[in-house]
Design a protein around this motif. Structure first.
Motif, mmCIF file in Angstrom:
data_model
loop_
_atom_site.group_PDB
_atom_site.id
_atom_site.type_symbol
_atom_site.label_atom_id
_atom_site.label_comp_id
_atom_site.label_asym_id
_atom_site.label_seq_id
_atom_site.Cartn_x
_atom_site.Cartn_y
_atom_site.Cartn_z
ATOM 1 N N ALA A 41 57.306 44.137 70.692
ATOM 2 C CA ALA A 41 56.763 45.189 69.814
ATOM 3 C C ALA A 41 57.246 44.985 68.384
ATOM 4 C CB ALA A 41 57.168 46.565 70.335
ATOM 5 N N PRO A 50 43.552 46.279 67.780
ATOM 6 C CA PRO A 50 42.822 47.484 68.211
ATOM 7 C C PRO A 50 41.793 47.204 69.293
ATOM 8 C CG PRO A 50 41.854 46.636 66.198
ATOM 9 C CD PRO A 50 43.039 45.731 66.510
ATOM 10 N N ILE A 51 41.395 48.278 69.973
ATOM 11 C CA ILE A 51 40.247 48.186 70.871
ATOM 12 C C ILE A 51 39.008 47.847 70.048
ATOM 13 C CG2 ILE A 51 40.959 49.703 72.764
ATOM 14 C CD1 ILE A 51 39.311 51.887 71.203
ATOM 15 N N GLY A 75 50.210 52.601 74.551
ATOM 16 C CA GLY A 75 50.044 51.602 73.500
ATOM 17 C C GLY A 75 49.188 52.126 72.358
ATOM 18 N N GLY A 79 47.005 53.412 65.804
ATOM 19 C CA GLY A 79 46.326 54.659 66.150
ATOM 20 C C GLY A 79 44.813 54.635 66.073
ATOM 21 N N SER A 81 42.584 53.591 68.419
ATOM 22 C CA SER A 81 42.062 54.184 69.660
ATOM 23 C C SER A 81 42.436 55.660 69.742
ATOM 24 C CB SER A 81 42.597 53.424 70.880
ATOM 25 O OG SER A 81 43.994 53.243 70.774
ATOM 26 N N THR A 100 51.769 56.751 73.224
ATOM 27 C CA THR A 100 53.096 56.134 73.341
ATOM 28 C C THR A 100 53.174 54.876 72.477
ATOM 29 O OG1 THR A 100 52.300 54.873 75.247
ATOM 30 C CG2 THR A 100 53.394 56.961 75.709
ATOM 31 N N GLU A 101 54.333 54.677 71.868
ATOM 32 C CA GLU A 101 54.518 53.480 71.037
ATOM 33 C C GLU A 101 56.023 53.240 70.886
ATOM 34 O OE1 GLU A 101 52.410 50.995 69.695
ATOM 35 O OE2 GLU A 101 54.437 50.258 69.334
ATOM 36 N N MET A 102 56.407 51.967 70.849
ATOM 37 C CA MET A 102 57.825 51.654 70.695
ATOM 38 C C MET A 102 58.151 50.988 69.360
ATOM 39 S SD MET A 102 58.001 48.900 73.830
ATOM 40 C CE MET A 102 59.682 49.377 74.153
ATOM 41 N N LYS A 106 55.069 51.324 63.281
ATOM 42 C CA LYS A 106 53.717 51.779 63.641
ATOM 43 C C LYS A 106 53.675 53.297 63.826
ATOM 44 C CE LYS A 106 51.879 47.559 65.736
ATOM 45 N NZ LYS A 106 51.522 46.849 66.972
ATOM 46 N N GLY A 128 59.215 55.323 71.848
ATOM 47 C CA GLY A 128 60.078 54.607 72.791
ATOM 48 C C GLY A 128 59.267 53.969 73.897
ATOM 49 N N ASP A 129 59.977 53.502 74.897
ATOM 50 C CA ASP A 129 59.339 52.796 76.000
ATOM 51 C C ASP A 129 58.560 53.784 76.873
ATOM 52 O OD1 ASP A 129 58.631 51.322 78.231
ATOM 53 O OD2 ASP A 129 60.561 50.295 78.372
ATOM 54 N N ALA A 130 57.255 53.561 77.011
ATOM 55 C CA ALA A 130 56.408 54.473 77.782
ATOM 56 C C ALA A 130 56.884 54.616 79.219
ATOM 57 C CB ALA A 130 54.961 53.971 77.754
ATOM 58 N N ASP A 147 46.668 50.259 77.137
ATOM 59 C CA ASP A 147 46.457 49.230 76.107
ATOM 60 C C ASP A 147 47.784 48.733 75.534
ATOM 61 O OD1 ASP A 147 44.917 47.523 74.581
ATOM 62 O OD2 ASP A 147 44.532 48.986 72.993
ATOM 63 N N TRP A 149 51.521 46.474 76.628
ATOM 64 C CA TRP A 149 51.689 45.131 77.196
ATOM 65 C C TRP A 149 51.123 45.112 78.616
ATOM 66 C CZ3 TRP A 149 51.716 43.880 72.733
ATOM 67 C CH2 TRP A 149 52.741 44.003 71.819
ATOM 68 N N LYS A 150 50.380 44.063 78.895
ATOM 69 C CA LYS A 150 49.494 44.075 80.072
ATOM 70 C C LYS A 150 50.253 44.125 81.404
ATOM 71 C CE LYS A 150 46.922 43.950 76.708
ATOM 72 N NZ LYS A 150 46.610 45.260 76.121
HETATM 73 C C1 LIG Z 1 47.152 46.301 71.873
HETATM 74 S S1 LIG Z 1 48.222 47.313 70.949
HETATM 75 C C2 LIG Z 1 47.486 48.924 71.066
HETATM 76 C C3 LIG Z 1 46.248 49.072 70.232
HETATM 77 C C4 LIG Z 1 45.730 50.482 70.166
HETATM 78 N N1 LIG Z 1 45.482 51.039 71.476
HETATM 79 C C5 LIG Z 1 44.433 50.520 69.360
HETATM 80 O O1 LIG Z 1 43.366 50.352 69.943
HETATM 81 O O2 LIG Z 1 44.513 50.690 68.141
HETATM 82 C C6 LIG Z 1 49.587 47.484 72.058
HETATM 83 C C7 LIG Z 1 50.709 48.369 71.553
HETATM 84 O O3 LIG Z 1 51.472 48.798 72.675
HETATM 85 C C8 LIG Z 1 52.812 48.936 72.293
HETATM 86 N N2 LIG Z 1 53.623 48.874 73.505
HETATM 87 C C9 LIG Z 1 53.748 47.814 74.335
HETATM 88 N N3 LIG Z 1 54.556 48.098 75.361
HETATM 89 C C10 LIG Z 1 54.974 49.382 75.182
HETATM 90 C C11 LIG Z 1 55.826 50.256 75.931
HETATM 91 N N4 LIG Z 1 56.455 49.843 77.036
HETATM 92 N N5 LIG Z 1 55.994 51.519 75.455
HETATM 93 C C12 LIG Z 1 55.381 51.935 74.331
HETATM 94 N N6 LIG Z 1 54.560 51.147 73.581
HETATM 95 C C13 LIG Z 1 54.357 49.887 74.007
HETATM 96 C C14 LIG Z 1 53.037 47.752 71.331
HETATM 97 O O4 LIG Z 1 54.127 47.978 70.462
HETATM 98 C C15 LIG Z 1 51.696 47.667 70.606
HETATM 99 O O5 LIG Z 1 51.723 48.309 69.366
#
Ligand SMILES: C[S@@+](CC[C@H](N)C(=O)[O-])C[C@H]1O[C@@H](n2cnc3c(N)ncnc32)[C@H](O)[C@@H]1O
Length: 213
Positions: A41, A50-51, A75, A79, A81, A100-102, A106, A128-130, A147, A149-150
């Protein structure tokens, strides 16, 4: 009838964010496979990811159609999405978005954007960590966008699952990513309680829409 998505200030803000996303290069060096979620992150703190715009409009429509009490986003990034989801909640006149965001950078940028969009009152940002911040969330959660980390899609689903009522929708972006495969195996196994469909979201990627049954 209200259409916050296609009106000011939300519509020009979304257009501006997509333009910024397109103009922001990805870092030349990416963290290796052993990097933690936080390290990744931090390395991607300036990258929007973004989506797709079409997917954003689909999310708006799904929230309008289903009128969920709570929308959860895993994720948030900057912002984009979240704005689509929150515009729909605003137009429904009911519900809220919990995102959620870490990445602290951002979170600061998106929080300012949500205020500028006039949508801050329907968005709660969990920093923090979702995997930790979503644990205490109350239900029912009517719609989820995955959306982050996969490889965390499945653990996030497992945290939220007790709060997903029958009819809840879970939408996973980047479903063609290898890290999302354990998640896909779960939602595509009928005995696990979902009806799931995959559809292309761009030339080389797809989304998975799963309905809790
Ligand atoms: C693909 S981006 C999201 C894009 C967003 N949904 C959009 O469409 O604008 C993925 C985001 O997820 C966040 N992220 C990844 N793992 C996370 C976790 N465990 N907790 C919170 N946020 C996380 C990353 O920091 C990153 O900014």
């Amino acid at each position: 009838m209200a259409n916050t998505l296609d009106s000011g200030p939300v519509s020009p803000l979304i257009a501006d964010l997509y333009a910024r996303a397109a103009a922001t290069p990805r870092p030349a060096q990416r963290p290796g496979p052993d990097a933690s979620a936080q390290e990744r992150a931090d390395a991607m703190a300036e990258v929007y990811m973004p989506i797709d715009p079409v997917a954003g409009r689909m999310l708006y429509s799904l929230v309008r159609a289903t009128r969920p009490e709570i929308v959860v986003e895993f994720g948030m990034s900057f912002g984009i999405s979240t704005l689509h989801l929150a515009a729909a909640v605003r137009d429904n006149g009911v519900g809220r978005v919990v995102t959620t965001e870490m990445s602290a950078a951002k979170i600061a940028a998106a929080t300012a954007t949500f205020a500028e969009a006039g949508l801050a009152d329907v968005i709660e940002v969990l920093a923090g960590d979702a995997l930790e911040t979503l644990a205490a969330l109350p239900g029912p959660v009517g719609l989820v966008l995955l959306d982050g980390w996969k490889e965390l899609y499945l653990p996030v689903l497992e945290i939220l699952e007790p709060r997903l009522p029958s009819g809840a929708l879970v939408i996973a972006d980047n479903a063609s990513h290898a890290g999302a495969q354990p998640y896909l195996e779960r939602v595509r196994e009928p005995a696990r309680g979902y009806v799931s469909v995959n559809f292309p979201s761009k030339a080389d990627d797809s989304m998975e829409l799963s309905c809790r049954v």
